[in-house]
Enzyme design. Structure first.
Site, PDB file in Angstrom:
ATOM      1  CB  THR A  67       0.558   1.781   2.972  1.00  0.00           C
ATOM      2  OG1 THR A  67      -0.190   0.659   3.463  1.00  0.00           O
ATOM      3  CG2 THR A  67       1.751   1.215   2.226  1.00  0.00           C
ATOM      4  CD  GLU A  72      -0.226  -4.794   3.146  1.00  0.00           C
ATOM      5  OE1 GLU A  72       0.710  -5.460   2.656  1.00  0.00           O
ATOM      6  OE2 GLU A  72      -1.124  -5.303   3.819  1.00  0.00           O
ATOM      7  CE  LYS A 108       1.619   2.915  -1.793  1.00  0.00           C
ATOM      8  NZ  LYS A 108       1.381   4.310  -2.165  1.00  0.00           N
ATOM      9  CE1 TYR A 148       0.120  -0.494  -2.528  1.00  0.00           C
ATOM     10  CE2 TYR A 148       0.111  -1.388  -0.293  1.00  0.00           C
ATOM     11  CZ  TYR A 148      -0.171  -0.364  -1.177  1.00  0.00           C
ATOM     12  OH  TYR A 148      -0.736   0.797  -0.702  1.00  0.00           O
TER      13      TYR A 148
HETATM   14  P1  NAP Z   1      -6.942   3.685  -5.547  1.00  0.00           P
HETATM   15  O1  NAP Z   1      -8.404   3.985  -5.364  1.00  0.00           O
HETATM   16  O2  NAP Z   1      -6.541   2.357  -6.076  1.00  0.00           O
HETATM   17  O3  NAP Z   1      -6.339   4.834  -6.482  1.00  0.00           O
HETATM   18  C1  NAP Z   1      -5.080   4.711  -7.043  1.00  0.00           C
HETATM   19  C2  NAP Z   1      -4.990   5.618  -8.262  1.00  0.00           C
HETATM   20  O4  NAP Z   1      -3.692   5.457  -8.840  1.00  0.00           O
HETATM   21  C3  NAP Z   1      -5.998   5.323  -9.366  1.00  0.00           C
HETATM   22  O5  NAP Z   1      -6.655   6.514  -9.727  1.00  0.00           O
HETATM   23  C4  NAP Z   1      -5.146   4.821 -10.506  1.00  0.00           C
HETATM   24  O6  NAP Z   1      -5.584   5.185 -11.773  1.00  0.00           O
HETATM   25  C5  NAP Z   1      -3.832   5.526 -10.237  1.00  0.00           C
HETATM   26  N1  NAP Z   1      -2.737   4.868 -10.936  1.00  0.00           N
HETATM   27  C6  NAP Z   1      -2.454   3.549 -11.021  1.00  0.00           C
HETATM   28  N2  NAP Z   1      -1.394   3.334 -11.810  1.00  0.00           N
HETATM   29  C7  NAP Z   1      -0.977   4.550 -12.235  1.00  0.00           C
HETATM   30  C8  NAP Z   1       0.060   4.985 -13.081  1.00  0.00           C
HETATM   31  N3  NAP Z   1       0.910   4.126 -13.682  1.00  0.00           N
HETATM   32  N4  NAP Z   1       0.198   6.315 -13.314  1.00  0.00           N
HETATM   33  C9  NAP Z   1      -0.652   7.203 -12.737  1.00  0.00           C
HETATM   34  N5  NAP Z   1      -1.668   6.844 -11.925  1.00  0.00           N
HETATM   35  C10 NAP Z   1      -1.834   5.532 -11.679  1.00  0.00           C
HETATM   36  O7  NAP Z   1      -6.166   3.895  -4.158  1.00  0.00           O
HETATM   37  P2  NAP Z   1      -6.626   4.672  -2.830  1.00  0.00           P
HETATM   38  O8  NAP Z   1      -7.248   3.700  -1.904  1.00  0.00           O
HETATM   39  O9  NAP Z   1      -7.318   5.909  -3.212  1.00  0.00           O
HETATM   40  O10 NAP Z   1      -5.208   5.016  -2.195  1.00  0.00           O
HETATM   41  C11 NAP Z   1      -4.512   6.210  -2.540  1.00  0.00           C
HETATM   42  C12 NAP Z   1      -3.027   6.000  -2.241  1.00  0.00           C
HETATM   43  O11 NAP Z   1      -2.848   5.718  -0.850  1.00  0.00           O
HETATM   44  C13 NAP Z   1      -2.404   4.825  -2.977  1.00  0.00           C
HETATM   45  O12 NAP Z   1      -1.074   5.154  -3.249  1.00  0.00           O
HETATM   46  C14 NAP Z   1      -2.466   3.687  -1.954  1.00  0.00           C
HETATM   47  O13 NAP Z   1      -1.467   2.745  -2.237  1.00  0.00           O
HETATM   48  C15 NAP Z   1      -2.215   4.453  -0.686  1.00  0.00           C
HETATM   49  N6  NAP Z   1      -2.809   3.916   0.547  1.00  0.00           N
HETATM   50  C16 NAP Z   1      -4.112   3.555   0.584  1.00  0.00           C
HETATM   51  C17 NAP Z   1      -4.663   3.105   1.769  1.00  0.00           C
HETATM   52  C18 NAP Z   1      -6.111   2.691   1.849  1.00  0.00           C
HETATM   53  O14 NAP Z   1      -6.463   1.969   2.783  1.00  0.00           O
HETATM   54  N7  NAP Z   1      -6.950   3.141   0.942  1.00  0.00           N
HETATM   55  C19 NAP Z   1      -3.866   3.035   2.933  1.00  0.00           C
HETATM   56  C20 NAP Z   1      -2.547   3.456   2.861  1.00  0.00           C
HETATM   57  C21 NAP Z   1      -2.020   3.914   1.664  1.00  0.00           C
HETATM   58  P3  NAP Z   1      -6.835   4.474 -12.525  1.00  0.00           P
HETATM   59  O15 NAP Z   1      -8.035   5.170 -11.932  1.00  0.00           O
HETATM   60  O16 NAP Z   1      -6.593   4.783 -13.947  1.00  0.00           O
HETATM   61  O17 NAP Z   1      -6.773   3.025 -12.184  1.00  0.00           O
HETATM   62  N1  GDD Z   2      -9.523  -7.983  -1.194  1.00  0.00           N
HETATM   63  C1  GDD Z   2      -9.974  -9.015  -0.503  1.00  0.00           C
HETATM   64  N2  GDD Z   2     -10.910  -9.823  -1.061  1.00  0.00           N
HETATM   65  N3  GDD Z   2      -9.482  -9.230   0.731  1.00  0.00           N
HETATM   66  C2  GDD Z   2      -9.985 -10.272   1.432  1.00  0.00           C
HETATM   67  C3  GDD Z   2     -10.958 -11.116   0.922  1.00  0.00           C
HETATM   68  C4  GDD Z   2     -11.445 -10.898  -0.401  1.00  0.00           C
HETATM   69  O1  GDD Z   2     -12.299 -11.613  -0.934  1.00  0.00           O
HETATM   70  N4  GDD Z   2     -11.261 -12.040   1.873  1.00  0.00           N
HETATM   71  C5  GDD Z   2     -10.501 -11.774   2.930  1.00  0.00           C
HETATM   72  N5  GDD Z   2      -9.713 -10.698   2.671  1.00  0.00           N
HETATM   73  C6  GDD Z   2      -8.700 -10.147   3.582  1.00  0.00           C
HETATM   74  C7  GDD Z   2      -7.320  -9.981   2.932  1.00  0.00           C
HETATM   75  O2  GDD Z   2      -6.645 -11.254   2.903  1.00  0.00           O
HETATM   76  C8  GDD Z   2      -6.686  -8.979   3.873  1.00  0.00           C
HETATM   77  O3  GDD Z   2      -6.124  -9.648   4.975  1.00  0.00           O
HETATM   78  C9  GDD Z   2      -7.873  -8.125   4.339  1.00  0.00           C
HETATM   79  O4  GDD Z   2      -9.063  -8.839   3.964  1.00  0.00           O
HETATM   80  C10 GDD Z   2      -7.922  -6.723   3.727  1.00  0.00           C
HETATM   81  O5  GDD Z   2      -7.756  -6.835   2.325  1.00  0.00           O
HETATM   82  P1  GDD Z   2      -7.967  -5.567   1.346  1.00  0.00           P
HETATM   83  O6  GDD Z   2      -9.294  -4.972   1.560  1.00  0.00           O
HETATM   84  O7  GDD Z   2      -7.637  -6.031  -0.028  1.00  0.00           O
HETATM   85  O8  GDD Z   2      -6.923  -4.495   1.888  1.00  0.00           O
HETATM   86  P2  GDD Z   2      -5.384  -4.612   2.293  1.00  0.00           P
HETATM   87  O9  GDD Z   2      -5.314  -4.459   3.783  1.00  0.00           O
HETATM   88  O10 GDD Z   2      -4.741  -5.776   1.692  1.00  0.00           O
HETATM   89  O11 GDD Z   2      -4.769  -3.311   1.587  1.00  0.00           O
HETATM   90  C11 GDD Z   2      -5.396  -2.026   1.706  1.00  0.00           C
HETATM   91  O12 GDD Z   2      -4.894  -1.347   2.830  1.00  0.00           O
HETATM   92  C12 GDD Z   2      -3.498  -1.015   2.766  1.00  0.00           C
HETATM   93  C13 GDD Z   2      -3.157  -0.301   4.094  1.00  0.00           C
HETATM   94  O13 GDD Z   2      -2.906  -1.248   5.087  1.00  0.00           O
HETATM   95  C14 GDD Z   2      -5.129  -1.250   0.407  1.00  0.00           C
HETATM   96  O14 GDD Z   2      -5.895  -0.080   0.427  1.00  0.00           O
HETATM   97  C15 GDD Z   2      -3.663  -0.856   0.286  1.00  0.00           C
HETATM   98  O15 GDD Z   2      -3.505   0.006  -0.842  1.00  0.00           O
HETATM   99  C16 GDD Z   2      -3.266  -0.119   1.570  1.00  0.00           C
HETATM  100  O16 GDD Z   2      -1.918   0.266   1.515  1.00  0.00           O
END
Ligand code: NAP
Ligand code: GDD
Length: 323
Positions: A123, A125, A150, A146
């Site tokens: 990620t 992050e 990662k 987190y």
């Molecule tokens: P998500 O919607 O939060 O999905 C994460 C999944 O992991 C959920 O299905 C959750 O299960 C499962 N999980 C949590 N704890 C677990 C455990 N102990 N054992 C097995 N499974 C478990 O995340 P996403 O946005 O699809 O992201 C997919 C992956 O990419 C994650 O690893 C995230 O950190 C990474 N990532 C995401 C982004 C982004 O912007 N979306 C960017 C970069 C990397 P439950 O359904 O039971 O909660």
């Molecule tokens: N969640 C959330 N809720 N974020 C807020 C809010 C709020 O009410 N208000 C402002 N934010 C700001 C957070 O402080 C952060 O700077 C930004 O919005 C994005 O927050 P999130 O949507 O929670 O995503 P993230 O960037 O912290 O993390 C996501 O992206 C990562 C990749 O860069 C997640 O998907 C991570 O799993 C992923 O790795």
């Protein structure tokens, strides 16, 4: 027919990746953990098309069992405690699932002994404190438990690639969103809030830092990059991003615009409880390598993505609408 095992199948990316792999003719196995109530909102349409296996990233033997049952050609490790804000509340759990979980999958693959391909969901992050567009050579500086977890997973993936000659890749994906995004993430919180305000179900959206800037792409476009990474001859790491940056304020502009509201000041409030102990203020990615080597391209613009999410949330909330 190729077989794939996806951890985190019920999450946003897991479900879109399953859709993609099924389209490509794969046999798909999805690992889900036991919950008190079944959590298949994102995968309900797939129940007859994929095989669900029970396992947990904190349970080594369960991972080996899932490998034995699926005998996959490709493993996508998408399971994670993925909410950055929550990682300060449960840092140890986050380290266990998100960091050590990757090690456990790699160990299970090593012990299983089959030459298969492994994808780790790294990620942006991990870059954390950054100032300009990050690529694969940019140093890491994670700012959350987190991000630190990662980074461990990222390095252990590379380490096992070298140590055991495994086909391991890390996709360093920047933020990506979609209709199936979890409700606590800022984009979906906004699009759901806008939909509810539009339907007369809610007055305000309460947020934290409105100045944070992100490189937001569309999840169905991004899961394609995961698959492409595993189709290469050699394992490598790739940054996946749009190169286009927007603030939370700009996301609000775009989302309210979809329902014809041009000034949102009266509909948005800030509360310190949504501020983070150490926020990442700016994330911007340079995906030149993925574009050149994988031929990956984003297909969905920021505006299209926001519009899809708002319209989807209007539809989902419509059932409870008083109008
Ligand atoms: P998500 O919607 O939060 O999905 C994460 C999944 O992991 C959920 O299905 C959750 O299960 C499962 N999980 C949590 N704890 C677990 C455990 N102990 N054992 C097995 N499974 C478990 O995340 P996403 O946005 O699809 O992201 C997919 C992956 O990419 C994650 O690893 C995230 O950190 C990474 N990532 C995401 C982004 C982004 O912007 N979306 C960017 C970069 C990397 P439950 O359904 O039971 O909660
Ligand atoms: N969640 C959330 N809720 N974020 C807020 C809010 C709020 O009410 N208000 C402002 N934010 C700001 C957070 O402080 C952060 O700077 C930004 O919005 C994005 O927050 P999130 O949507 O929670 O995503 P993230 O960037 O912290 O993390 C996501 O992206 C990562 C990749 O860069 C997640 O998907 C991570 O799993 C992923 O790795």
């Amino acid at each position: 027919m190729k077989k794939a095992l996806i951890t985190g199948i019920n999450g946003m990316d897991g479900s879109y990746l399953a859709d993609l792999l099924l389209e490509k003719g794969y046999e798909v196995y999805g690992m889900e953990r036991r919950n008190s109530t079944l959590n298949r909102t994102n995968t309900i349409h797939l129940v007859d098309r994929i095989t669900f296996l029970h396992g947990d990233l904190t349970d080594q033997n369960s991972l080996l069992r899932c490998l034995k049952k699926s005998d996959p050609d490709e493993v996508y490790n998408l399971g994670s405690q993925s909410f950055v804000g929550e990682s300060w509340n449960t840092p140890e759990h986050t380290g266990d699932v998100t960091g050590l979980g990757a090690l456990r999958v790699l160990e299970a693959i090593r012990v299983y002994g089959k030459q298969l391909k492994f994808y780790q969901a790294s990620t942006s992050e991990m870059f954390g404190k950054m100032e300009k567009f990050a690529n694969e050579d940019t140093p890491f500086y994670p700012r959350s438990p987190y991000g630190v977890a990662k980074l461990y997973a990222h390095w252990i993936t590379k380490n096992y690639r070298k140590s055991y000659n495994m086909f391991n890749v890390s996709g360093i994906l920047f933020n990506h969103e979609a209709e199936r995004r979890g409700i606590e993430f800022v984009t979906r919180k906004i699009t759901d809030g806008v939909a509810r305000i539009h339907l007369g179900l809610q007055d305000k959206i309460i947020l934290g830092n409105l100045n944070a800037r992100r490189d937001w792409g569309y999840s169905p476009d991004y899961v394609e990059s995961m698959w492409l990474m595993l189709q290469q001859d050699k394992p490598d790491d790739y940054v996946v991003a749009t190169g286009e940056i927007h603030s939370v304020r700009e996301f609000l502009d775009a989302a309210f615009n979809v329902v014809g509201i041009n000034g949102w000041d009266n509909y948005v409030e800030q509360d310190s409880k949504f501020m983070r102990p150490a926020d990442v203020y700016y994330l911007a990615g340079d995906s030149s390598k993925a574009q050149e080597k994988l031929g990956w391209q984003r297909k969905t613009s920021f505006k299209e993505m926001v519009s899809k999410m708002v319209h989807n949330d209007i539809e989902l909330n419509n059932g409870s609408s008083s109008k």
